[in-house]
Design a protein around this motif. Sequence first.
Motif, PDB file in Angstrom:
ATOM      1  N   GLY A  66     -10.041 -45.033  24.088  1.00 27.62           N
ATOM      2  CA  GLY A  66      -9.689 -44.155  25.332  1.00 27.62           C
ATOM      3  C   GLY A  66     -10.652 -44.536  26.577  1.00 27.62           C
ATOM      4  O   GLY A  66     -11.449 -44.947  26.431  1.00 27.62           O
ATOM      5  N   ASP A 104      -4.663 -40.896  37.358  1.00 27.69           N
ATOM      6  CA  ASP A 104      -4.161 -40.820  35.980  1.00 27.69           C
ATOM      7  C   ASP A 104      -3.576 -41.999  35.164  1.00 27.69           C
ATOM      8  O   ASP A 104      -4.077 -41.992  33.760  1.00 27.69           O
ATOM      9  CB  ASP A 104      -2.786 -39.588  35.845  1.00 27.69           C
ATOM     10  CG  ASP A 104      -3.315 -38.054  35.964  1.00 27.69           C
ATOM     11  OD1 ASP A 104      -4.795 -37.764  35.961  1.00 27.69           O
ATOM     12  OD2 ASP A 104      -2.657 -37.337  35.955  1.00 27.69           O
ATOM     13  N   TYR A 138      -6.966 -43.304  33.260  1.00 24.70           N
ATOM     14  CA  TYR A 138      -7.653 -42.573  32.543  1.00 24.70           C
ATOM     15  C   TYR A 138      -6.979 -41.635  31.227  1.00 24.70           C
ATOM     16  O   TYR A 138      -5.708 -41.335  31.532  1.00 24.70           O
ATOM     17  CB  TYR A 138      -8.475 -41.619  33.195  1.00 24.70           C
ATOM     18  CG  TYR A 138      -9.272 -42.367  34.296  1.00 24.70           C
ATOM     19  CD1 TYR A 138     -10.699 -42.939  33.825  1.00 24.70           C
ATOM     20  CD2 TYR A 138      -9.319 -42.394  35.771  1.00 24.70           C
ATOM     21  CE1 TYR A 138     -11.211 -43.656  34.672  1.00 24.70           C
ATOM     22  CE2 TYR A 138     -10.136 -43.211  36.428  1.00 24.70           C
ATOM     23  CZ  TYR A 138     -11.241 -44.004  36.046  1.00 24.70           C
ATOM     24  OH  TYR A 138     -11.862 -44.492  36.753  1.00 24.70           O
ATOM     25  N   ASP A 139      -7.509 -41.388  30.331  1.00 22.30           N
ATOM     26  CA  ASP A 139      -7.247 -40.703  29.164  1.00 22.30           C
ATOM     27  C   ASP A 139      -7.720 -39.042  29.399  1.00 22.30           C
ATOM     28  O   ASP A 139      -7.184 -38.372  28.792  1.00 22.30           O
ATOM     29  CB  ASP A 139      -7.745 -41.318  27.872  1.00 22.30           C
ATOM     30  CG  ASP A 139      -6.529 -42.634  27.652  1.00 22.30           C
ATOM     31  OD1 ASP A 139      -5.696 -42.524  27.786  1.00 22.30           O
ATOM     32  OD2 ASP A 139      -7.459 -43.550  27.621  1.00 22.30           O
ATOM     33  N   ARG A 170      -3.663 -35.338  32.599  1.00 25.84           N
ATOM     34  CA  ARG A 170      -4.661 -35.720  31.384  1.00 25.84           C
ATOM     35  C   ARG A 170      -5.507 -34.359  31.175  1.00 25.84           C
ATOM     36  O   ARG A 170      -5.741 -33.661  32.150  1.00 25.84           O
ATOM     37  CB  ARG A 170      -5.359 -36.788  31.938  1.00 25.84           C
ATOM     38  CG  ARG A 170      -4.773 -37.821  32.266  1.00 25.84           C
ATOM     39  CD  ARG A 170      -4.097 -38.807  31.226  1.00 25.84           C
ATOM     40  NE  ARG A 170      -3.462 -40.128  31.484  1.00 25.84           N
ATOM     41  CZ  ARG A 170      -1.879 -39.993  31.842  1.00 25.84           C
ATOM     42  NH1 ARG A 170      -1.410 -39.018  31.783  1.00 25.84           N
ATOM     43  NH2 ARG A 170      -1.727 -41.228  32.055  1.00 25.84           N
ATOM     44  N   LEU A 229      -8.089 -34.878  23.219  1.00 22.03           N
ATOM     45  CA  LEU A 229      -7.472 -36.231  23.181  1.00 22.03           C
ATOM     46  C   LEU A 229      -6.532 -36.368  22.019  1.00 22.03           C
ATOM     47  O   LEU A 229      -5.446 -36.636  22.195  1.00 22.03           O
ATOM     48  CB  LEU A 229      -8.452 -37.317  23.065  1.00 22.03           C
ATOM     49  CG  LEU A 229      -9.435 -37.792  24.190  1.00 22.03           C
ATOM     50  CD1 LEU A 229     -10.400 -38.799  24.099  1.00 22.03           C
ATOM     51  CD2 LEU A 229      -8.510 -38.452  25.267  1.00 22.03           C
ATOM     52  N   ARG A 281      -3.611 -34.112  23.283  1.00 21.74           N
ATOM     53  CA  ARG A 281      -2.664 -35.103  24.740  1.00 21.74           C
ATOM     54  C   ARG A 281      -1.882 -36.267  23.624  1.00 21.74           C
ATOM     55  O   ARG A 281      -0.790 -36.130  23.866  1.00 21.74           O
ATOM     56  CB  ARG A 281      -3.719 -35.892  25.197  1.00 21.74           C
ATOM     57  CG  ARG A 281      -2.891 -36.829  25.936  1.00 21.74           C
ATOM     58  CD  ARG A 281      -3.751 -37.399  27.237  1.00 21.74           C
ATOM     59  NE  ARG A 281      -3.017 -38.421  28.219  1.00 21.74           N
ATOM     60  CZ  ARG A 281      -2.929 -39.540  28.189  1.00 21.74           C
ATOM     61  NH1 ARG A 281      -3.700 -40.328  27.322  1.00 21.74           N
ATOM     62  NH2 ARG A 281      -2.035 -40.573  28.728  1.00 21.74           N
ATOM     63  N   VAL A 282      -2.600 -36.756  22.697  1.00 22.15           N
ATOM     64  CA  VAL A 282      -1.555 -37.576  21.856  1.00 22.15           C
ATOM     65  C   VAL A 282      -0.533 -37.096  21.166  1.00 22.15           C
ATOM     66  O   VAL A 282       0.718 -37.341  21.098  1.00 22.15           O
ATOM     67  CB  VAL A 282      -2.509 -38.485  20.689  1.00 22.15           C
ATOM     68  CG1 VAL A 282      -1.569 -39.228  19.619  1.00 22.15           C
ATOM     69  CG2 VAL A 282      -3.571 -39.264  21.262  1.00 22.15           C
TER      70      VAL A 282
END
Length: 272
Positions: free
Chosen positions: A30, A79, A82-83, A104, A248, A251-252
């Motif tokens: 990421g 956005d 970036y993650d 994000r 993270l 988000r995934v």
Amino acid sequence: MNLVSLSECTPDDVRAIWRLAGAPDVKLDGHVAWSFEGNGIRTRTTFLRAFRDLGLSFIDLPNLLKTAERTCDLAGYLDPFYDIYVVRDSDHARLQEFAAASGRPVVNAMSAEGHPCEVLTDAYFIDTTLMPIERARVCLWGPMTNVFRSWHELSRVLGFSPQHVCDAPFQEADIVIIDSWPSGGETSCRSLTEDDLARMGHPVLLPTPPFSVGRELAFDPVHHARFAGYEQKALLLPVQKAILRHLLGARVRRMALSSGLSGSSAEEKCPV
């Protein structure tokens, strides 16, 4: 999920972060947008270490939120690159605006209104070395600060009730936390003394650095038998890594559930 304030967390979020803090590291794929206002020696050190340890690449974006651009435009344009964002900026309201506009996760590495990463770390220390945080008698000594606002937010999330005093102890405590007093402001609070700690039953003393002997404290905590110790702040590193992994990962999972959508949601949130 964002971590701009601890009021955004659920008890499950907090416990998930703390579990990850005690788990072995993993490598993540990421890109981090990193914007850090001021010195923040410890927080800067541990976040940069966390990025490296987790295999995350980062780009330094000084003064990200100081631009005159609307936050929705910033998010919309940035956005795709970036993650996750890790931002330390005094303007809490603008940080909130940016987080609401971005698609994000956004981590508050400290603002004028909160210091969630620091407080999650200190609460993790209490929970793992002293007793379950819900049972701990936590005393916050001093005027209201960004750190203490985050403590009050966490207490509402997890369901415990810290005592907040600044002139005289009135209950026994398991741990006493102090924070740097705001500069340039008058306060009715007085320096914490060793006699105060004795009257509270000799609790663990956890100063939030930077602190000043003769201001927040009337004595040198390094020589106090119940000082939490410099090494306690080493927990910033595993907790910050856990925060990054948790956000993270969330988000995934969200992307997997909405795989038919792409790009940032900022376009929908930018006012005409």
